[in-house]
Enzyme design. Sequence first.
Site, PDB file in Angstrom:
ATOM      1  N   ASP A 231       0.937  -1.137   0.217  1.00  0.00           N
ATOM      2  CA  ASP A 231      -0.082  -0.062   0.099  1.00  0.00           C
ATOM      3  C   ASP A 231       0.960   1.339  -0.085  1.00  0.00           C
ATOM      4  O   ASP A 231       0.534   2.309  -0.570  1.00  0.00           O
ATOM      5  CB  ASP A 231      -0.995  -0.121   1.402  1.00  0.00           C
ATOM      6  CG  ASP A 231      -2.147  -0.924   0.959  1.00  0.00           C
ATOM      7  OD1 ASP A 231      -2.124  -1.685  -0.023  1.00  0.00           O
ATOM      8  OD2 ASP A 231      -3.116  -0.801   1.670  1.00  0.00           O
TER       9      ASP A 231
ATOM     10  N   CYS B 237       0.605  -8.544   4.884  1.00  0.00           N
ATOM     11  CA  CYS B 237       0.383  -7.086   4.754  1.00  0.00           C
ATOM     12  C   CYS B 237      -1.185  -6.947   4.712  1.00  0.00           C
ATOM     13  O   CYS B 237      -1.861  -7.724   4.880  1.00  0.00           O
ATOM     14  CB  CYS B 237       1.103  -6.548   3.574  1.00  0.00           C
ATOM     15  SG  CYS B 237       2.815  -6.271   4.392  1.00  0.00           S
ATOM     16  N   ASP B 238      -1.554  -5.788   4.356  1.00  0.00           N
ATOM     17  CA  ASP B 238      -2.692  -5.087   4.702  1.00  0.00           C
ATOM     18  C   ASP B 238      -4.060  -5.964   4.005  1.00  0.00           C
ATOM     19  O   ASP B 238      -5.026  -6.145   4.728  1.00  0.00           O
ATOM     20  CB  ASP B 238      -2.944  -3.855   4.024  1.00  0.00           C
ATOM     21  CG  ASP B 238      -1.913  -2.822   4.617  1.00  0.00           C
ATOM     22  OD1 ASP B 238      -0.796  -3.286   4.867  1.00  0.00           O
ATOM     23  OD2 ASP B 238      -2.353  -1.662   4.646  1.00  0.00           O
ATOM     24  N   LYS B 239      -3.797  -6.363   2.947  1.00  0.00           N
ATOM     25  CA  LYS B 239      -5.166  -7.160   2.159  1.00  0.00           C
ATOM     26  C   LYS B 239      -4.835  -8.501   2.367  1.00  0.00           C
ATOM     27  O   LYS B 239      -5.846  -9.295   1.899  1.00  0.00           O
ATOM     28  CB  LYS B 239      -5.523  -6.484   0.726  1.00  0.00           C
ATOM     29  CG  LYS B 239      -5.636  -4.911   0.608  1.00  0.00           C
ATOM     30  CD  LYS B 239      -6.443  -4.380   1.693  1.00  0.00           C
ATOM     31  CE  LYS B 239      -6.337  -2.927   1.826  1.00  0.00           C
ATOM     32  NZ  LYS B 239      -4.997  -2.462   2.185  1.00  0.00           N
TER      33      LYS B 239
ATOM     34  N   CYS C 264       4.992  -2.626   8.086  1.00  0.00           N
ATOM     35  CA  CYS C 264       5.554  -1.375   8.795  1.00  0.00           C
ATOM     36  C   CYS C 264       5.360  -1.374  10.390  1.00  0.00           C
ATOM     37  O   CYS C 264       4.232  -1.828  10.823  1.00  0.00           O
ATOM     38  CB  CYS C 264       4.704  -0.157   8.115  1.00  0.00           C
ATOM     39  SG  CYS C 264       4.922   0.001   6.254  1.00  0.00           S
TER      40      CYS C 264
ATOM     41  N   GLU D 192      -6.761   3.898  -0.201  1.00  0.00           N
ATOM     42  CA  GLU D 192      -6.270   4.782   1.161  1.00  0.00           C
ATOM     43  C   GLU D 192      -5.671   6.249   0.694  1.00  0.00           C
ATOM     44  O   GLU D 192      -5.180   6.593  -0.233  1.00  0.00           O
ATOM     45  CB  GLU D 192      -5.092   4.185   1.955  1.00  0.00           C
ATOM     46  CG  GLU D 192      -5.466   2.595   2.449  1.00  0.00           C
ATOM     47  CD  GLU D 192      -4.681   1.989   3.181  1.00  0.00           C
ATOM     48  OE1 GLU D 192      -4.852   1.239   3.890  1.00  0.00           O
ATOM     49  OE2 GLU D 192      -3.280   2.342   2.828  1.00  0.00           O
TER      50      GLU D 192
ATOM     51  N   SER E  73      -5.188   5.218   5.543  1.00  0.00           N
ATOM     52  CA  SER E  73      -4.031   3.967   6.072  1.00  0.00           C
ATOM     53  C   SER E  73      -4.314   3.949   7.457  1.00  0.00           C
ATOM     54  O   SER E  73      -4.725   4.861   8.061  1.00  0.00           O
ATOM     55  CB  SER E  73      -2.785   4.618   5.618  1.00  0.00           C
ATOM     56  OG  SER E  73      -1.709   3.949   6.138  1.00  0.00           O
TER      57      SER E  73
END
Length: 548
Positions: free
Chosen positions: A78, A119-121, A191, A439, A465
Amino acid sequence: MRSDNVKKGLDKAPSRSLLRAAGLKDEDFDKPFIGIANSWNDIVPGHVHLNKITDAVRQGIEEEGGVAFTFGVPGVCDGVAMGHQGMRYSLVSRETIADCCEIMVQSHSLDGWVGVTNCDKITPGMLMAAGRVDIPVMMITGGPMEAGKLDGEPTDLQSVFEALGQYKAGKLEEEEVLRVECAACPGEGSCSGLFTANTMACLTEVIGLSLESCGTMMAVDPRKIELAKQTGRRMVQLAREGTTPRSIVREESIRNAIRVDMAIGGSTNTALHIPAIAREFGLDIGLEMFDQISREVPHITSLRPGGPYHMRDLEEAGGVPAVLNRLLPYLEDADTVNGRTVKEIAASAKVLNDEVLRPLDEPYHKEGGIAVLKGNLAPEGSVVKQSAVSESMLRFKGQAKVFDSELDAMNAIMAGEITAGMVVIIRYEGPKGAPGMPEMLSPTSLIAGMGLSESVALITDGRFSGATRGGSIGHVSPEAFDKGPIAAVQDGDMVVIDIPSRRLDVEISEEEMLKRLKEVVPIDKAPKGVLRKYQQLVASASKGAYLE
């Protein structure tokens, strides 16, 4: 075993022949077939080390008498995708990842599978597939990145985005921005703050689909490899027992996850992911549950983006088990892949730092990290990370400055057109309107870096985010593309934000609102390919932006 569909009986000689070509021997056809969904790539720093974890999972599977098959899944960074067309593909990838896992485990009749994710997704997508295809499954998340160091102070990706804002405000020289850039992200891992990736890693542990202590164990921690081996071994045991994810993840599990989310101040993106995951498990979880639990469970950590601590600090305070220990009075008992219940794990855990992880009667905030706001600007709801909002912004009234895209808003912010007392409205960035609900860390970080985070609010039908802080309200529903009220707001309208009262309103009459909405012609960006399919199928953000 399910895998008998491809390996037992004379009529399966063709498939056995092909499997022999892939390296299987006679003795392998009596073993459980276990897939490994490996989201490794060398673009995403949270994923560059996942081949090592995958190899260790494979070793564990083979040690326990299973046969391991590895397949790939896509992953979007992202941070790299932020601020350009690529961010429209990020949330879309969640559905693609779920589909990839479903396709591979179903078409090859696997007996179980392990998601190697970070990670995010990617983590939400794999969890959605776990609920949809109810065969034994476990997750192992790759772990957080260490925080960077600059002049003896911790730094992270959020620092880089905010440094750009400081540069635009004349507070930093270009050379200083470069120094922050080079120090912020020191190596592998997701992150280092409590952004979306690490929030979802913690919640995966809470709902019971990863091993104890997985969620906060650092990417560089050598124990991660042993944990991966344990995951592989446990996966084979679950496959032989026939223990499926729907037998573990119940509504109690989801409520516990939301409780932890509120206690640690997790990303607002969980308000998209948890409802979508729950739906695949046959459960109906809406924004109302988030807000109800937020009013009950206090915020007991202070991690980035809203506070000074990073994931390493939470790990050293005892990680997710320690959070569960703190929340024991609120928890409902539920099973986990560990063979112990959530309450058993919580009762045996210890809190190792009372400042990083405060007692319930000494919280950082009396309410949880996320608040759901409704009103005439967001009849179906909107979401704000209230734990990252300053006291002065909890109630705010300002003049609307309206933009029909993130890019237009960015240009205005960088040109100095946004001043104290404004409410920046960014619309047509929702699930359908963008499409893909990008985001927006860039505009929020610029506002923060320019010193306006306590005097300027930002409202959007897009999303933020997990690294966002300040008066940033997203997921406004219905979105502008669906002729939601946000489409009717005009420059100069007075917008009223009242987070304690859970209200988001624009000061115009109902008659005026209806009149304006009748005149709205939604902006259709006429996307192609996967974005077009997504636009046609996606549900409202208030429902989790799943595909209907």
